[in-house]
Scaffold this motif. Structure first.
Motif, PDB file in Angstrom:
ATOM      1  N   ILE A 239      41.140  31.713  75.564  1.00 45.46           N
ATOM      2  CA  ILE A 239      41.649  31.623  75.109  1.00 45.46           C
ATOM      3  C   ILE A 239      41.944  31.718  73.847  1.00 45.46           C
ATOM      4  CG2 ILE A 239      43.790  29.819  73.764  1.00 45.46           C
ATOM      5  CD1 ILE A 239      43.402  28.344  76.135  1.00 45.46           C
ATOM      6  N   ALA A 240      40.370  31.426  73.644  1.00 40.62           N
ATOM      7  CA  ALA A 240      40.621  31.918  71.788  1.00 40.62           C
ATOM      8  C   ALA A 240      39.912  33.418  71.351  1.00 40.62           C
ATOM      9  CB  ALA A 240      38.599  31.320  71.495  1.00 40.62           C
ATOM     10  N   ARG A 288      40.710  26.500  62.905  1.00 38.31           N
ATOM     11  CA  ARG A 288      40.703  25.154  62.804  1.00 38.31           C
ATOM     12  C   ARG A 288      39.832  24.661  64.426  1.00 38.31           C
ATOM     13  NH1 ARG A 288      41.237  20.089  60.352  1.00 38.31           N
ATOM     14  NH2 ARG A 288      42.279  19.048  62.024  1.00 38.31           N
ATOM     15  N   LYS A 289      39.986  25.592  65.626  1.00 39.27           N
ATOM     16  CA  LYS A 289      38.964  25.173  66.227  1.00 39.27           C
ATOM     17  C   LYS A 289      38.226  25.467  66.146  1.00 39.27           C
ATOM     18  CE  LYS A 289      42.422  26.961  69.751  1.00 39.27           C
ATOM     19  NZ  LYS A 289      42.524  28.281  71.047  1.00 39.27           N
ATOM     20  N   ILE A 290      37.236  26.335  65.196  1.00 40.13           N
ATOM     21  CA  ILE A 290      36.308  26.317  65.351  1.00 40.13           C
ATOM     22  C   ILE A 290      35.636  24.793  64.465  1.00 40.13           C
ATOM     23  CG2 ILE A 290      34.093  26.924  63.465  1.00 40.13           C
ATOM     24  CD1 ILE A 290      35.677  29.437  64.189  1.00 40.13           C
ATOM     25  N   SER A 291      36.026  24.963  63.283  1.00 45.04           N
ATOM     26  CA  SER A 291      36.074  23.174  63.041  1.00 45.04           C
ATOM     27  C   SER A 291      35.536  22.345  63.732  1.00 45.04           C
ATOM     28  CB  SER A 291      36.819  22.953  61.564  1.00 45.04           C
ATOM     29  OG  SER A 291      37.285  24.047  60.516  1.00 45.04           O
ATOM     30  N   LYS A 294      35.235  23.275  69.087  1.00 45.57           N
ATOM     31  CA  LYS A 294      35.950  23.475  70.227  1.00 45.57           C
ATOM     32  C   LYS A 294      35.942  24.954  70.652  1.00 45.57           C
ATOM     33  CE  LYS A 294      40.215  20.585  70.236  1.00 45.57           C
ATOM     34  NZ  LYS A 294      41.610  20.988  69.839  1.00 45.57           N
ATOM     35  N   ILE A 295      35.636  25.794  69.530  1.00 41.45           N
ATOM     36  CA  ILE A 295      35.054  27.089  70.239  1.00 41.45           C
ATOM     37  C   ILE A 295      33.350  27.596  69.253  1.00 41.45           C
ATOM     38  CG2 ILE A 295      36.520  28.695  71.270  1.00 41.45           C
ATOM     39  CD1 ILE A 295      37.240  29.755  68.822  1.00 41.45           C
ATOM     40  N   GLU A 296      32.760  28.860  69.364  1.00 37.52           N
ATOM     41  CA  GLU A 296      31.271  29.194  68.253  1.00 37.52           C
ATOM     42  C   GLU A 296      31.921  29.843  67.090  1.00 37.52           C
ATOM     43  OE1 GLU A 296      28.790  30.778  70.739  1.00 37.52           O
ATOM     44  OE2 GLU A 296      28.255  29.154  72.326  1.00 37.52           O
ATOM     45  N   TRP A 297      30.999  29.191  66.498  1.00 33.88           N
ATOM     46  CA  TRP A 297      31.652  30.582  65.354  1.00 33.88           C
ATOM     47  C   TRP A 297      31.099  31.845  65.594  1.00 33.88           C
ATOM     48  CZ3 TRP A 297      33.070  30.561  60.705  1.00 33.88           C
ATOM     49  CH2 TRP A 297      32.442  31.590  59.741  1.00 33.88           C
ATOM     50  N   ASP A 298      32.793  32.326  64.750  1.00 36.64           N
ATOM     51  CA  ASP A 298      32.333  33.982  64.518  1.00 36.64           C
ATOM     52  C   ASP A 298      33.223  34.216  63.400  1.00 36.64           C
ATOM     53  OD1 ASP A 298      33.249  36.498  65.548  1.00 36.64           O
ATOM     54  OD2 ASP A 298      34.668  36.034  66.611  1.00 36.64           O
TER      55      ASP A 298
END
Length: 615
Positions: A239-240, A288-291, A294-298
Motif C-alpha cells: 500500500i505504501a 504517520r505510518k513511519i512514526s 508500520k513501514i520502514e523509513w524512506d
C-alpha cells in the motif's frame, strides 16, 4: 507411426500429474476433486514449470497444443477454459507471447468472470455463516486462482505486444471481479495458497502503469485512487509503495487535477482540491505510518514532501513535519539544517539562525560550510547582525582555502555585503572607511572569480560603488547587470535611474524609468512610478508628480482588493505595498506644501494617519 507413438507416450507422461483419482464412494466429502488437486499441483512451489510444459518439451518438438488440449478436455479432468489457461501460461513462460495470447483469446472471459464472482460471493457467505457444509461451488479456489492469473497474463501479453489500452482494460477486469463481489474486500489470507491474492496484488499495482503507457492521466489517477481506497487485502508495504508512486505522478506528471469522489470520504474528512493537496495528504499519511513503525523509513518521502510544501509556500508545516520525526530517524545535524531552511523560508530568520548556531557549535559541526554560508546570509539581512555575518564568511574562506572557487566567491560576496552593512553603524570615519574599502574589495574579488557572470554580485558591486560615490563605476556595473538579466529585473532599472539621478541627469533617468514601465507588468510598477514621481519633483514638475502618485495609489488599491483572499501567500508583498502607500501620502503632502495648497496637504496627512491606524 513411430513418431505418433512417441507423441502419445509423451502425452500420457504429461498427464500423470493431472490424472488423479476421484473420491470413492463413502469417502469424506472434503477430499478434493482431481481437478482441484491437478491445479494445486500446477501451483506447487516445488513444481517449477507445470507438468504440461515439461511433457510438451519431451513429447514433441513442436508442442502439439491442440492435441494436448483435446486430450485434457476428453479426459474430463479439466474443462476447456482451465486447459487453455494452463497451456497459455506455459507458452508465456517460454516467451511465446503471440502463441500464448492466441490461446488466452479463446478463453471466454465473460463466463469465467461470472463464475469467479459467484465463487467469491459464496465464499464470503460461508465465512459469515461459519458452517462446514454447502452446495458445490462453481469452481475451487485453485481454479479461481488459475483463471484470475489467466486474465492477468493476458494483459501482460497485450502489453508486450504494444496494445496498451487493451492491456489496461483486461487488467481492470480483475479489479472489477473482486470489487463487485464484495464491497468489504477479501477476507484475510484469502487465496494465499493458490496465488489468488498474489495475482490480485500484481493487478492492483500494474493497472496504473498500463494506463500510463496509454498516456491517459485521468485513468491513471482514478486507478491509483481505486487501489488506495478499496479493500484489496494488501500488506502495508505494498500500500505504501502504491501511495508513493501515486504521489510521484501527482507531483511531476503535469496532469490537471481531477476532483476526488466525495462519496468516498466521510462528511468531516478533508477533501483535497488539487493534485498538490492530494500529494501532500498522502505524504503525511506515509510519514504517520513511519512514526507508527508500520513501514520502514524512506528518505525520499520527506524529499517529495519538502518539494510539495515548498511549492505551496507552506514551509511552517514542513518544519512541523521535520520536528515530528522520531529521534534517530535522521541525523541530528541534517535535522538542524533542514529546519533552519524551513524556518528561513517561512520568514522566521532568527529561529533559523539559532538552529544554525546549534549546528555550528563545537559539539556538532563547526566547519559545516553550507550552514556557515546560510548563517552569514541571514546576518547580512539584519544590519545589527552584520558583524557576525562577516565573521562567518571569513570562517568559510579560511576553511575552503582555495578548494572550491564557487563557494569562495559566494563567501567573498557575503563578506562584502556584511561589511557594507556594518560600515553604516561605524562610530569613527576611519572604521567606516576601512569597512567600505574591504567590502568593495571583497565584492570585486567575487566578481572576478565568477568572471562577471553572477548578476547578484554585479548588482551589489554597483550598489556599493554608488554608495561610495564612485558613480562612473556604479553606472558601468549597473549596465552590466541589466545586460545579464536581459532587462527583466526591475531593481536593475531602478538602480540605473538612481545613479543617473545622482549625476543630475534627470531626463535620462526618467527616460530609463519610462522604458522600464513599458517592459514591466502592472503589479511590478510601484517602485518605478514612485521613482518617476521623485524625478519629476526634482525637475520641478510638481503637477506631473501628483498625477504619477495618483496613478500609483490606484494600482495599490486594486492590488489590495485582488490579494485580499490570499493574504497568507502574498504577506510580504502586501506588507511592502502598505508601507509604500503610507510613504506616498507623506510624499503627496510634501508636494502640496510646495504648491502652497495647505488644505490638500492636510488631507493627505489625515489619510496617512487613518491608514496607519488600520495597519
Amino acid at each position: 507411426m513411430g513418431s505418433r507413438v512417441k507423441q502419445g507416450k509423451g502425452l500420457q507422461k504429461m498427464m500423470k500429474c493431472l490424472c488423479l483419482r476421484e473420491p470413492l464412494k463413502g469417502e469424506d466429502k472434503k477430499v478434493p476433486s482431481a481437478e482441484s488437486l491437478a491445479i494445486k499441483e500446477f501451483y506447487s512451489p516445488t513444481a517449477g514449470r507445470s507438468g504440461i510444459g515439461r511433457e510438451i518439451e519431451t513429447g514433441s518438438a513442436s508442442g502439439n497444443i491442440g492435441e494436448v488440449e483435446l486430450f485434457m478436455r476428453e479426459s474430463g479432468i479439466l474443462d476447456n477454459e482451465e486447459a487453455r489457461a494452463l497451456l497459455a501460461k506455459d507458452e508465456y513462460q517460454d516467451g511465446n507471447i503471440e502463441a500464448a495470447l492466441r490461446i488466452y483469446e479463446r478463453i471466454n472471459i465473460g463466463a469465467v468472470t461470472h463464475k469467479i464472482r459467484i465463487f467469491l460471493a459464496k465464499s464470503r457467505e460461508r465465512r459469515k455463516k461459519q458452517s462446514h457444509y454447502y452446495a458445490t461451488p462453481p469452481m475451487s479456489i485453485y481454479t479461481a486462482g488459475l483463471m484470475l492469473e489467466a486474465v492477468f497474463l493476458k494483459a501482460k501479453c497485450l502489453q508486450h505486444l504494444g496494445r496498451f489500452e487493451e492491456a489496461a482494460q483486461t487488467c481492470k477486469v480483475i479489479l472489477d471481479i473482486v470489487e463487485s463481489s464484495s464491497n468489504e474486500g477479501l477476507p484475510q489470507n484469502f487465496g494465499g495458497e493458490c496465488k489468488f491474492q498474489e495475482t490480485l496484488r500484481k493487478a492492483v499495482e500494474l493497472l496504473p502503469e498500463f494506463w500510463k503507457l496509454t498516456e491517459s492521466p485521468r485513468e491513471v489517477i482514478l486507478s491509483y485512487r481505486r487501489a488506495i481506497l478499496h479493500q484489496w487485502n494488501l500488506d502495508a508495504k505494498t500500500i505504501a509503495k502504491i501511495q508513493k508512486e501515486f504521489v510521484i505522478f501527482l507531483l511531476y506528471s503535469g496532469g490537471e487535477a481531477i476532483p476526488s469522489n466525495l462519496r468516498s470520504h466521510m462528511d468531516s474528512s478533508f477533501v483535497p482540491k488539487s493534485n498538490l493537496e492530494e500529494a501532500i495528504l498522502l505524504l503525511m499519511i506515509l510519514l504517520r505510518k513511519i512514526s507508527l513503525n508500520k513501514i520502514e523509513w524512506d528518505p525520499s518521502i520527506l524529499d517529495h514532501l519538502s518539494f510539495a510544501l515548498s511549492v505551496s509556500g507552506d514551509l511552517s508545516t514542513l518544519a512541523n513535519q521535520w520536528e515530528e520525526l522520531l529521534p534517530g530517524t535522521i541525523n541530528r545535524r541534517e535535522r538542524y539544517h533542514a529546519l533552519a531552511l524551513c524556518y528561513y523560508g517561512a520568514g522566521n530568520d532568527l529561529v533559523a539562525l539559532n538552529l544554525l548556531r546549534k549546528l555550528l557549535s563545537s559539539s556538532e559541526d563547526p566547519k559545516h560550510v553550507s550552514a556557515l554560508l546560510m548563517a552569514s546570509k541571514i546576518c547580512c539581512e539584519h544590519p545589527d547582525l552584520a558583524k557576525d555575518g562577516s565573521s562567518l564568511a571569513r570562517k568559510v574562506l579560511d576553511y575552503l582555502d582555495g578548494k572550491c572557487d564557487q563557494l569562495e566567491s559566494l563567501a567573498s560576496f557575503l563578506l562584502g555585503v556584511s561589511l557594507s552593512a556594518h560600515s553604516k553603524f561605524a562610530i569613527s570615519d576611519s572604521e567606516r572607511f576601512e569597512s567600505q574599502s574591504e567590502a568593495l574589495h571583497s565584492l570585486e574579488t567575487a566578481s572576478k572569480v565568477t568572471r562577471m557572470s553572477n548578476p547578484l554580485v554585479i548588482y551589489y558591486l554597483s550598489l556599493e560603488c554608488a554608495e561610495q560615490r564612485k558613480l562612473d563605476d556604479a553606472l558601468h556595473y549597473a549596465k552590466c547587470f541589466l545586460d545579464l538579466e536581459g532587462g527583466s529585473n526591475v531593481q536593475g532599472w531602478l538602480l540605473l535611474a538612481r545613479i543617473l539621478s545622482a549625476q543630475k541627469q534627470f531626463l535620462d533617468a526618467e527616460s530609463i524609468v519610462n522604458d522600464a514601465l513599458d517592459q514591466t507588468g502592472i503589479w511590478d510598477q510601484g517602485e518605478l512610478l514612485r521613482t518617476k514621481a521623485k524625478l519629476q519633483i526634482a525637475q520641478g514638475q510638481l503637477k506631473s508628480a501628483i498625477e504619477t502618485y495618483t496613478q500609483l495609489l490606484a494600482i495599490l488599491l486594486v492590488q489590495r482588493k485582488s490579494f485580499g483572499s490570499r493574504k497568507k501567500l502574498y504577506k510580504d508583498y502586501i506588507d511592502h505595498a502598505r508601507n509604500m502607500e503610507v510613504e506616498i501620502w507623506h510624499d503627496l503632502a510634501y508636494v502640496y506644501i510646495s504648491l502652497s495648497r495647505w488644505h490638500d496637504a492636510e488631507v493627505q496627512c489625515t489619510k496617512q494617519r487613518a491608514f496607519t491606524k488600520r495597519l
